[in-house]
Enzyme design. Sequence first.
Site, PDB file in Angstrom:
ATOM      1  N   LYS A 305       0.603   2.269  -9.640  1.00  0.00           N
ATOM      2  CA  LYS A 305       0.516   1.694 -10.864  1.00  0.00           C
ATOM      3  C   LYS A 305      -0.826   0.810 -11.147  1.00  0.00           C
ATOM      4  O   LYS A 305      -1.488   0.346 -10.393  1.00  0.00           O
ATOM      5  CB  LYS A 305       1.919   0.668 -11.028  1.00  0.00           C
ATOM      6  CG  LYS A 305       2.946   1.745 -11.266  1.00  0.00           C
ATOM      7  CD  LYS A 305       4.351   0.844 -11.689  1.00  0.00           C
ATOM      8  CE  LYS A 305       5.339   1.975 -11.955  1.00  0.00           C
ATOM      9  NZ  LYS A 305       6.793   1.458 -11.827  1.00  0.00           N
ATOM     10  N   ARG A 340      10.167   4.580  -4.547  1.00  0.00           N
ATOM     11  CA  ARG A 340       9.674   5.743  -5.670  1.00  0.00           C
ATOM     12  C   ARG A 340       8.380   5.749  -5.654  1.00  0.00           C
ATOM     13  O   ARG A 340       7.626   5.024  -5.840  1.00  0.00           O
ATOM     14  CB  ARG A 340      10.311   5.239  -6.990  1.00  0.00           C
ATOM     15  CG  ARG A 340       9.986   6.344  -8.034  1.00  0.00           C
ATOM     16  CD  ARG A 340      10.714   5.801  -9.479  1.00  0.00           C
ATOM     17  NE  ARG A 340      10.573   6.744 -10.327  1.00  0.00           N
ATOM     18  CZ  ARG A 340       9.280   6.891 -11.218  1.00  0.00           C
ATOM     19  NH1 ARG A 340       8.111   6.229 -10.899  1.00  0.00           N
ATOM     20  NH2 ARG A 340       9.092   7.780 -12.257  1.00  0.00           N
TER      21      ARG A 340
END
Length: 370
Positions: A305, A340
Site C-alpha cells: 500500500k 492479506r
Amino acid sequence: MTERVYIRPIALAESPQSEGGAVVRLGGGLVWASRFALIRRNQGRIVSRRQCGVADMAEAIAALPDALAAEAQAQWRDLARSHPPIACGARMLRLDQPLVMGILNVTPDSFSDGGKFLDKPDAALEHAHAMLEAGAAIIDVGGESTRPGAAAVWEGDEARRVVPVIENLARAGAAISIDSRRASVIGAALSAGAHIVNDVSAMRHDPRTAALVAESGAPVVLMHAPGDASDLHADGNYRDVVLDVFDALRERRDAALAAGIARDRILIDPGIGFGKTLAENLALINALPMLHGLGQPILFGASRKRMIGALAGEAPAHQRMPGSLAVALRAADSGAQVLRVHDVAETVQALHIWRGLRDAAVTDFSQMGD
Ligand code: PMM
C-alpha cells in the site's frame, strides 16, 4: 458522545514465563501482553489514562462507574478470547497462528495488480494456484478496485469477473473469500463456492448484505473505512484515529450480531489505507493489539500500500515487497490472525521464521520470572 472506556495493551511480553505468568494471551495466539492503558474519553476527548499490569486491572476496573466497568470488563475478557477454527468447506482454518490470505484482483485498475488478470482466466487461475502452493490459506478474489478514484463497476460485470475464478478454485478445494460490498455479487460468489465474505464497507454499502451473510452462515470480514460507505476514502476527520476506529468496528460488530451473524463468524480489519493519512495508518498499526479487545479475529492488509511507498523513497507498488514483509511481521507480532498479502511465498517464509522465534521464546525457561 457519552463517556467511553478502552483497554490498550502497551507492552508485549517475550513469553508468559518472562513475566512470571502475569500476562494476557492476546486473541488466543502466540502473543502476550503484560501492561495496559485504561483510557477514558468523554465527548471525544481523552480524560484519563491509567497504566496497569495484570495484577491491578481488576481493581482499576472496579473503580470505574458501573456502565464503564461493564464495558471495560468485556474488553478485558475479550482481549484473551481464543477463536475457534473457521470452516471453509471441508477445510478448517485454525486461528492460533497467523494465516496468509493471497490477493487475486480480477480488475482492470487495482493499484498493484490491476489489468494482470482481467479477461485472462488462465493467468488468474495460475496465479491463484501458485499462491496456494506457496502456502496461502485463503484466496481473496475481488472484481472491483477500491483504490481512490477508481472507476465504478456495474455489479453484473463484477460478478462475471469473479464467479468463474471462484468456481474453479472451489473445485480445487481452496478456501475462498469474496472481496465485494455488493449483496448480488456476494450471493453469486457464495453460490459459486466462496466461503468467506470480505466487505470493505463493513456491510454498510448494501443494506441487503447483512441478512444475506446471516442466512448463509458464512464468516464475514468487517473492514473499517470512514465516510458513508459510498466513498471508501472519504476524509476520516478523526478525533483520535485509534479510538475512533475501535468505536466504529465495535458498532459494526454489534450491527452484525444484531443481524443474526454468529459471534464466531465475524472478523475485524482496521482498513489500512482507507481514508487515513500516513500518520493515522502508523498510529493504527502501533495500536493493533488493542483491537483484540473487540473479541474477534483480526485481519490485516497493508501489502504494497501507499504508506509503504511513502516511507520507502516513493518506491512504486511492484517494489514494495520488503516493506510489506516488515509490516506483515509487525501485524503478526500484534497477534493478527489473517494477513492479506500479494507476496505469498515471501510472507509465508517470513512467518516461518517468526514462528520459530516465538516457539523458542515460549520454551526458553531461562526467561522464568521470579
Ligand atoms: N485492501 C484492499 C482491498 N480489499 N480487504 C480487506 N479486508 N482489507 C484490506 O486492507 C483491503 C481489502 C485494497 O488493496 P488491493 O488493491 O491490494 O486489493
